[in-house]
Design a protein around this motif. Sequence first.
Motif, PDB file in Angstrom:
ATOM      1  N   UNK A   1       0.822  -1.214   0.000  1.00 27.06           N
ATOM      2  CA  UNK A   1       0.000   0.000   0.000  1.00 27.06           C
ATOM      3  C   UNK A   1       0.856   1.265   0.000  1.00 27.06           C
ATOM      4  N   UNK A   2       1.848   1.294   0.877  1.00 29.74           N
ATOM      5  CA  UNK A   2       2.709   2.482   0.935  1.00 29.74           C
ATOM      6  C   UNK A   2       3.427   2.699  -0.397  1.00 29.74           C
ATOM      7  N   UNK A   3       3.841   1.617  -1.034  1.00 28.05           N
ATOM      8  CA  UNK A   3       4.517   1.720  -2.327  1.00 28.05           C
ATOM      9  C   UNK A   3       3.548   2.194  -3.413  1.00 28.05           C
ATOM     10  N   UNK A   4       2.404   1.548  -3.516  1.00 28.24           N
ATOM     11  CA  UNK A   4       1.440   1.883  -4.577  1.00 28.24           C
ATOM     12  C   UNK A   4       0.863   3.284  -4.414  1.00 28.24           C
ATOM     13  N   UNK A   5       0.702   3.720  -3.175  1.00 25.49           N
ATOM     14  CA  UNK A   5       0.083   5.027  -2.927  1.00 25.49           C
ATOM     15  C   UNK A   5       1.112   6.145  -2.872  1.00 25.49           C
ATOM     16  N   UNK A   6       2.367   5.825  -3.138  1.00 24.71           N
ATOM     17  CA  UNK A   6       3.408   6.850  -3.231  1.00 24.71           C
ATOM     18  C   UNK A   6       3.713   7.544  -1.929  1.00 24.71           C
ATOM     19  N   UNK A   7       3.641   6.788  -0.826  1.00 22.18           N
ATOM     20  CA  UNK A   7       3.836   7.397   0.484  1.00 22.18           C
ATOM     21  C   UNK A   7       5.245   7.979   0.618  1.00 22.18           C
TER      22      UNK A   7
END
Length: 471
Positions: free
Chosen positions: A186-192
């Motif tokens: 999630x952090x990777x896909x959402x560009x955190x």
Amino acid sequence: MSVITRFAPSPTGYLHIGGVRTALFSWLYAKQQQGQFILRIEDTDKQRSTQASVDAILEGMAWLGLDYDQGPFFQTQRMARYQQVIQQLLDQGDAYRCYCTKEALDALRQQQIANKQKPRYDGRCRDKIGQSSGDYVIRFRNPSSGDVMINDWVKGKVIVKNQELDDLIIARSDGSPTYNLTVVVDDMDMGMTHVIRGDDHLNNTPRQINILLALGATPPEYIHVPMILNDQGKRLSKRDGAVGVMQYQQQGYLPQAVLNYLVRLGWSYGDQEIFSIEEMMAKFDLTKINKSAAVFNHEKLLWLNHQYIMQTQAQDLVQPLVWQFKQLGIDKFTQVDLVAVIRLQQERCKTLLEMAERSQFFYQDFIEYDEKAAKKFLKPVIFEGLTALLTQLSNLASWQAEAIHQVIHQVAEQQQLKLGKLAQPFRVAITGGSVSPPIDKTAYLIGKERTLQRLQQGLDYIQNGFNSSST
């Protein structure tokens, strides 16, 4: 690069005060940097996650005014993506199937404890060749050498040796992904860009960084915020304040006061105590978060709430006060102007619940008096004085606070009474209790007709109570 932060609660309970502080810090930093704030619901724990908890999170965020730019995203709706990443890690050799039974792992653990070793998976399935049968989990193949360096904004530089980390499970035997896998994806896909969370997650961070690196992603900046403790130095319990945030609404706190208190819980800006939302956005600094745990002080929160009640425009308190009144069963407000009541009570009440409870008599006629107050003040000795007061108030042409004040003084002098000896029985007669704002202003707002009716009711009580007690 645009800043992207997130708040990622698990819907396994209510939105508590520690979670709110994390959300606030993430929200403030995103707003300050003109970035994006994402709400993500980490609901993969199907047994413990509930819709009621989801609703409580969304309701709490709305009450506090912590609006999100994207979301809410639900992890249960991203299962296909997690399976894709798990397969990718398997294909590139960064994950493997582990067929160890629970009994075998328990035996390994007992042996390590007996040898005074740190219990950990020993990687026995890491390089297993050939197809095995039976149930399996999927483990991440953690690097066996080198270090993981975390440049934490609060903790400073944290270095963890890879050889201290075992190969964690990223998919259970039923195929479902684990927390450390889903949060990374999630952090990777959402560009955190910045992950702000409690420092109880610090142990997960090196593992998550290694998975991110294996996926070719750049790890975000990490800010691990110290926990909130009670004044005994222990984790907050419900008694200390670790309750659902909506209970603070029920208890009469203003959302602005709660946010103001939380932003100061572990962060400071000189000696300033009170911050508007705009000031929080301008002055909040993630690098100035205290390294030690913060202590929750209920009295300080109560003090701050009182400051907000006193400083807020009365008309802006109408809606939240009406909400409190409705919880008490009062929903008609035509008798007395709410704004006038608020102005009369603002300095006297520390919460809106207290204000509503102390103002019920303006909108609701009472059948019974406060027993202690009636026994002390509605006695035969004051009957003549209250009768004279009723007569003169009945003849009052202009029903204004100043005129009412003068009548009370005149009657007290005529009856040779100290002012309090008349004013306090009058207060009990028309409010039902011994506590109210100044009695002349209170009587003015109640109105002439209702004041006279209640005063007559008080006189009847004195007569009937005296007669019944003597029979």
